[in-house]
Design a protein around this motif. Sequence first.
Motif, PDB file in Angstrom:
ATOM      1  N   THR A  72       0.962  -1.269  -0.237  1.00 23.30           N
ATOM      2  CA  THR A  72       0.136   0.123   0.194  1.00 23.30           C
ATOM      3  C   THR A  72       0.696   1.145  -0.068  1.00 23.30           C
ATOM      4  N   VAL A  73       0.526   2.262  -0.244  1.00 26.50           N
ATOM      5  CA  VAL A  73       1.364   3.384  -0.572  1.00 26.50           C
ATOM      6  C   VAL A  73       0.941   4.018   1.095  1.00 26.50           C
ATOM      7  N   ARG A 125       0.369   6.642   3.038  1.00 31.87           N
ATOM      8  CA  ARG A 125       0.434   8.063   3.559  1.00 31.87           C
ATOM      9  C   ARG A 125       0.362   8.490   4.990  1.00 31.87           C
ATOM     10  N   GLU A 180      -4.115  14.040   4.133  1.00 36.86           N
ATOM     11  CA  GLU A 180      -3.504  11.957   4.141  1.00 36.86           C
ATOM     12  C   GLU A 180      -4.745  11.318   4.003  1.00 36.86           C
ATOM     13  N   ALA A 201      -6.229  11.167   0.919  1.00 39.76           N
ATOM     14  CA  ALA A 201      -5.405   9.847  -0.149  1.00 39.76           C
ATOM     15  C   ALA A 201      -5.757   8.824   0.161  1.00 39.76           C
ATOM     16  N   VAL A 202      -6.172   8.206   1.631  1.00 38.62           N
ATOM     17  CA  VAL A 202      -6.102   7.151   2.038  1.00 38.62           C
ATOM     18  C   VAL A 202      -7.852   6.801   1.092  1.00 38.62           C
ATOM     19  N   THR A 227      -8.820   8.446  -1.587  1.00 33.99           N
ATOM     20  CA  THR A 227      -9.094   8.635  -2.760  1.00 33.99           C
ATOM     21  C   THR A 227      -8.381   6.992  -3.404  1.00 33.99           C
ATOM     22  N   ASP A 228      -7.266   6.785  -2.299  1.00 32.13           N
ATOM     23  CA  ASP A 228      -6.856   5.591  -3.357  1.00 32.13           C
ATOM     24  C   ASP A 228      -7.719   4.076  -3.400  1.00 32.13           C
ATOM     25  N   ARG A 229      -8.520   4.098  -2.283  1.00 32.27           N
ATOM     26  CA  ARG A 229      -8.900   2.452  -2.767  1.00 32.27           C
ATOM     27  C   ARG A 229     -10.620   3.066  -3.016  1.00 32.27           C
ATOM     28  N   ARG A 233     -13.298   9.623  -7.949  1.00 27.64           N
ATOM     29  CA  ARG A 233     -13.116  10.476  -6.657  1.00 27.64           C
ATOM     30  C   ARG A 233     -14.853  11.037  -5.003  1.00 27.64           C
TER      31      ARG A 233
END
Length: 337
Positions: free
Chosen positions: A10-11, A13, A192, A195-196, A198-200, A204
């Motif tokens: 996982t990126v 954040r 942050e 961002a988590v 949005t990643d998932r 958006r």
Amino acid sequence: MVNASPVQITVLRGRDDECRAVRSLLDGVTGGGGALLVHGEPGSGRSALVAHAHRYAEGCAVLAGAGLVEEAALPYAGLQRLLDPVLDRATALPSHQRHLLRRALDGDGCPADRQLALSMAVLGLLAAAARDRPLLATMDDVDRGDRQTAQVLAFVARRLRHLPIAVLLTADVTTTVDGIPALRLRPLNEGESVAVLTDRLPERPAAPVAAALAAICGGNPQALVDVAEVLSPGQGRGEEPLPTTPPADGALGRAYRARLDRLPPDTRRMLLLAALDEDGGTATLVRAAAAAGTAVEALAPAEVAGLVRVEPRGVRFPQPLARAMVAAIARANGCSP
Ligand SMILES: Nc1ncnc2c1ncn2[C@@H]1O[C@H](COP(=O)(O)OP(=O)(O)OP(=O)(O)O)[C@@H](O)[C@H]1O
Ligand SMILES: [Mg+2]
């Protein structure tokens, strides 16, 4: 040796400083090792950091262990799983240490006056395992497993300055290990958290939706992951009502249920009442407790576990998310205020 981690890549954040601390532990390891304790709330990203260390430890031998509640009453069970891949190196140990180590890992324990020799045996075994290339040993959730393993690892972690060995431990917020540096995982900030999410999410989320969800998750990565999993497309666009807490049956809910299950039944009942009690005042809570056949004093074990603080003016939850999760579990269990 083991490289596997249950956490997918996982990126991470908002964890640049923490990732840097893990990498610098490994970068310096050939010139002298060290240890780090990462602690945080359930779902704060401890296992994800361990996985980051495993990925970064290219060129190192890796031993990966985890403390298991199921084995907490079995002395040295955690150590046995951690060391199993390198037990063939025990031939390098003096015979009395080899004997003590075999005995402890076979489940026959260790006499109190041989604890030091056993800890030296574990240190010696790790040194032997690090002879060809540096070694990273990780023990996730060290506080959940058996106490003897935690004690030996703490001993070892304090003696790595002249060995090419890095030890990374994770634990809950109340756990500290004397003599090794600790890093507490802070909640992610709003940017942050968004961002988590949005990643998932496939799309958006609308900005006010993302901000509202970030707020109910209190910066907890697992809460954000759980919310993203159950969010409908309509909710993401702001067309349907949003959840007011992370789901009680998501991974974070399960972690809190497990935490509650470790408390005495009276404490658990009192904690559910306290979480549902909106005004937080002592008088209301004392009445609700009496009606439920319990008392505010029953909260003592929850206070030790860091979940609440019982103060003269009422019961406080230091982590708002902990309160929200306990309340969500209480409602899912059919409790009412
Ligand atoms: N900084 C982050 N950015 C994005 N996702 C993250 C971050 N930290 C953790 N996650 C994700 O959040 C979830 C929870 O993380 P993790 O399992 O590492 O937490 P934990 O503290 O080990 O929780 P547990 O209480 O279950 O042991 C995982 O899906 C992980 O991939
Ligand atoms: Mg974990």
